[in-house]
Every structure is written in structure tokens, then in C-alpha cells.
Design an enzyme around this catalytic site. Structure first.
Site, short mmCIF file in Angstrom:
data_model
loop_
_atom_site.label_atom_id
_atom_site.label_comp_id
_atom_site.label_asym_id
_atom_site.label_seq_id
_atom_site.Cartn_x
_atom_site.Cartn_y
_atom_site.Cartn_z
N HIS A 179 1.14 -1.41 0.09
CA HIS A 179 0.21 0.10 0.14
C HIS A 179 1.27 0.96 -0.34
CE1 HIS A 179 -3.42 -2.86 2.25
NE2 HIS A 179 -3.38 -2.44 1.12
N ARG A 240 -7.51 -11.88 6.00
CA ARG A 240 -5.91 -12.14 6.52
C ARG A 240 -6.12 -12.45 7.84
NH1 ARG A 240 -3.65 -8.43 2.00
NH2 ARG A 240 -4.57 -9.05 0.70
N GLU A 383 -4.74 6.13 -5.20
CA GLU A 383 -3.64 5.23 -5.37
C GLU A 383 -3.72 5.94 -7.64
OE1 GLU A 383 -5.37 1.81 -3.25
OE2 GLU A 383 -2.91 1.10 -3.78
#
Ligand code: AMP
Length: 396
Positions: A179, A240, A383
Site C-alpha cells: 500500500h 487475512r 492510488e
């Protein structure tokens, strides 16, 4: 200049065409089910999404359809491909080779290939997108923007594990972090908002999405981050596990007769919010379930926030102080109660949340009181825009 930003996965491809002068998104969309059948989603700015089935045996066809959509006479946003000045590719793993974005050449592509064993699911897929673009736009400059590059400034104390040193020497086993594009974009913006020079700031970025990571950004440099060799380490995430005692892997594998591969699937795909709640990996579903009295859903949300609190404490200690703590990504930008829960545990730092200001979603805002010693903020990440900016800087 118009910059095409490509984020290519093994069977999907996200794209945005961004005008680098105005930073407006001219069009965006997604190709899904590449190699299976193929669905193209295309959305020109200010208009409705169009979804169509298209045969996409490979990524080359997928990108061909994207380029056709962008230049289509009726719904396109540019007249011809000559109006695409550069392509920015998101590349997941740059290993230790890449400390910054780079122009794609035969040499840099080879170096990215060499990082593939660190991200076997992602880097080869990212490179398929690069090659398909090169085939269709051979004269357009292309840039690789790495998820890992921003964190390459971490000191050895932060990136080395307590393992035999030869694993680092022989296999490059170390913390890389991910990230990075988001952590860099959001921390820079935070410094601007709080009106302090970036080079003189201690910022903790909480990127809380389906994948989630924290970073400690000191004097404009990442000095620690919660994801590790892979994106499995750190926070509890959608599916996760984040940090666990590594001995659990052997313990459960023996109990359940599972192979190592099966255990890794459990840790990556069946754990986290989904695993704890037995309801969903999505924060919204969990809030709904918790509101109806589902105890496991409530526990999942509480555990998620608790892990964030612990990492903030660790990074405030690592930097010997913190000026600003910023929330971003799906949960960070939208989940009011998660932010509130986290910030209530930060009064020891002198951080004080304003619960009224905190009632916001997806907007840039300071959410701390004027008296708060540490600024608390929400800064939406972008992003794609960050990739477009990096691309422009390298091809200008
Ligand atoms: P991202 O990976 O950044 O796209 O974030 C996706 C995650 O954001 C989803 O898994 C949701 O759990 C979470 N999310 C998005 N909107 C909300 C919301 N309004 N409230 C809580 N969680 C949300």
C-alpha cells in the site's frame, strides 16, 4: 497529458484515464473474467456505467476493448490513442531493487520478473498488463509504480525479522510493506492539511480497507509498516489473519490434517473479519449483524479496532511521538464507529476526537478537537491519481 493508469490482476484489470493537468478522471472501468469469458465496465466522467460482455481470452484483448471504449466515437473521451501520453502500471512487488517508480524498459521489466518469487500471484499478472499495453501502444512511455517502493526507507531495525540472517542474505526474507502508493499520497496530503513541512512531521497512516496496513512516516519517510514479506502480516483484515503466533500453523495443520498450502489459504482467505465473525469480510455486513446482536460480528469489529490501537501505540513509540494520525481506505474513510473506537484509546497521546466532526464518510476532514495534541484526520486515498502523478514526473 492524458495518463492511462492500469492495475492488472490475473483475471481482472482496472483502468482510469486521467488528465494530468486538471487531475480529472476522464473515464474509468474494469475488465473482469479475463481468460474465462470477459466483461467490460466503462464509465466516462459524469455518465452512467456501461457493462458489456466481450470475449477476452487474454489481457491483450481486454486492453484492446478498453482502448476502443476510450476512443469510441459516441461514448469515448479521446479522439485517438495519440492522446494517451503515458501509461502508469501498478506493480505489487519491487523487492529491494526498486526504491522508487521507474520507466519500464527491457531491463527494468527483467528486474521486476526477478522479484516475482516474492509475489508470485501479483507480479506476473502485473507484467502481463505491461506486455499487452506495449503490444498495443509500442511508442507510448510506460512507468512502473510499486506498492513496496515507499517503504524502502525503513531502517534495518524495522525490516529485519528475528530469523537466521542467511534467510535475508539468500532469499531476501525481510519486511517490505505494501500500500506504499497510498501511504505516501495520504501522508503528504496530511502534512499539507495540518500545515507542517512534510520533512518535519511524524504521521501514522491507517490504511484500513479489505487489505489493511499502518505505516509510521517520519520526516517524509516510511520508517515502519505493518505488512511484511507479504501482505499477510499485521492488522486483522477482511479475510487475512494478520499477526499470529507462527506455531499455530503447525498446531492446526496437525489437528486438521491440512497441508502447508491449505493452511496458507486459511490464513489468507478464511481468517480475519470473515473467520472471526463467520458472517462476512465486509465491515458493513458486520455492523448490520452486530446491530442485530450477533456477538461474533461484534467481536470481529472490536478485535479489528484493538489491533489498530496496538499498532498506533507501537508506531508512536517507534517515532518517539506523533503529530497526526490519519484514516484512509474503505473502512478508514467510512466506518465512523471504528474511528471512534480507535481514537477513544488514544487519549494517553493527548489525542481527542470530536465525535460530531467524525460523523463523515469519504471526505477529507480533521476530526480532532482544536485542543487535541495530536491531529486526527480522514483523508481519502487515491492510488490511481498517485500513480498518474508518479508517471507524469518520470515521462515529462
Ligand atoms: P477498500 O479495500 O479500501 O476498497 O475497502 C473495502 C472495505 O471498506 C470493505 O470491505 C468494507 O468493509 C469497508 N467499507 C466500505 N464502506 C463502508 C462503510 N460505510 N462502513 C463500514 N465499512 C465500509
Amino acid at each position: 497529458m492524458n495518463i492511462l493508469v492500469i492495475n492488472c490482476g490475473s483475471s481482472s484489470l482496472k483502468y482510469q484515464l486521467i488528465n494530468s493537468e486538471t487531475e480529472d478522471v476522464l473515464a474509468k472501468g474494469l475488465c473482469e473474467r479475463i481468460g474465462i469469458d470477459g466483461i467490460l465496465t466503462y464509465q466516462p466522467a459524469g455518465k452512467d456505467k456501461e457493462k458489456s460482455e466481450k470475449a477476452m481470452p487474454t489481457h491483450t484483448e481486454a486492453i484492446k476493448f478498453v482502448l476502443e471504449a476510450l476512443t469510441n466515437e459516441k461514448t469515448g473521451v479521446i479522439k485517438s490513442l495519440a492522446e494517451v501520453g503515458a501509461v502508469g502500471h501498478r506493480i505489487v512487488h519491487g523487492g529491494e531493487k526498486f526504491t522508487a517508480s521507474t520507466v519500464l524498459t527491457a531491463e527494468t521489466i527483467k528486474a521486476i520478473e526477478e522479484c516475482s518469487d516474492l509475489a508470485p500471484l501479483h507480479n506476473p499478472a502485473n507484467l502481463i498488463g505491461v506486455r499487452a499495453c506495449q503490444e498495443l501502444m509500442p511508442n507510448v512511455p510506460m512507468v512502473a509504480v510499486f506498492d513496496t517502493a515507499f517503504h524502502q526507507t525503513m531502517p534495518k531495525t524495522a525490516y529485519l525479522y528475528g530469523l537466521p540472517y542467511e534467510y535475508y542474505e539468500n532469499y531476501k526474507v525481510r519486511r517490505y510493506g505494501f500500500h506504499g502508493t497510498s501511504h505516501s499520497f495520504v501522508s503528504k496530503r496530511t502534512a499539507e492539511i495540518i500545515g507542517k513541512p512534510y520533512e518535519d512531521c511524524k504521521i501514522i497512516v491507517c490504511h484500513l480497507g479489505n487489505g489493511a496496513s499502518l505505516s509510521a512516516v517520519m520526516n517524509g519517510k516510511s520508517v515502519d509498516t505493518s505488512m511484511g514479506l507479504t501482505p499477510l502480516e499485521g492488522l486483522v483484515m477482511g479475510t487475512r489473519s494478520g499477526d499470529i503466533d507462527p506455531a499455530i500453523i503447525e498446531f492446526v495443520a496437525k489437528k486438521e490434517g491440512k497441508t502447508l498450502d491449505e493452511m496458507m489459504t486459511v490464513l489468507n482467505k478464511k481468517s480475519g473479519l470473515l473467520g472471526i465473525s463467520c458472517v462476512s469480510s465486509d465491515g458493513r455486513d458486520l455492523e448490520d449483524a452486530a446491530a442485530k446482536g450477533d456477538e461474533k460480528a461484534q467481536a470481529a469489529l472490536d478485535i479489528f479496532a484493538y489491533r489498530v490501537v496496538k499498532y498506533i501505540g507501537a508506531y508512536a513509540a517507534a517515532m518517539n511521538g506523533v503529530d497526526a494520525i490519519v484514516f484512509t481506505a474503505g473502512i478508514g474513510e467510512n466506518d465512523i464507529s471504528c474511528r471512534s473506537k480507535v481514537c477513544k484509546n488514544l487519549t494517553y497521546l493527548g489525542a481527542e476526537i470530536d465525535e460530531e466532526l467524525n460523523k463523515c464518510r469519504g471526505v477529507e476532514r480533521i476530526i480532532s478537537t482544536p485542543e487535541s495534541k495530536v491531529k486526527l484526520l480522514v483523508v481519502p486515498t487515491n492510488e490511481e491519481l498517485a500513480i498518474a502523478r508518479e508517471t507524469l514526473a518520470l515521462v515529462k
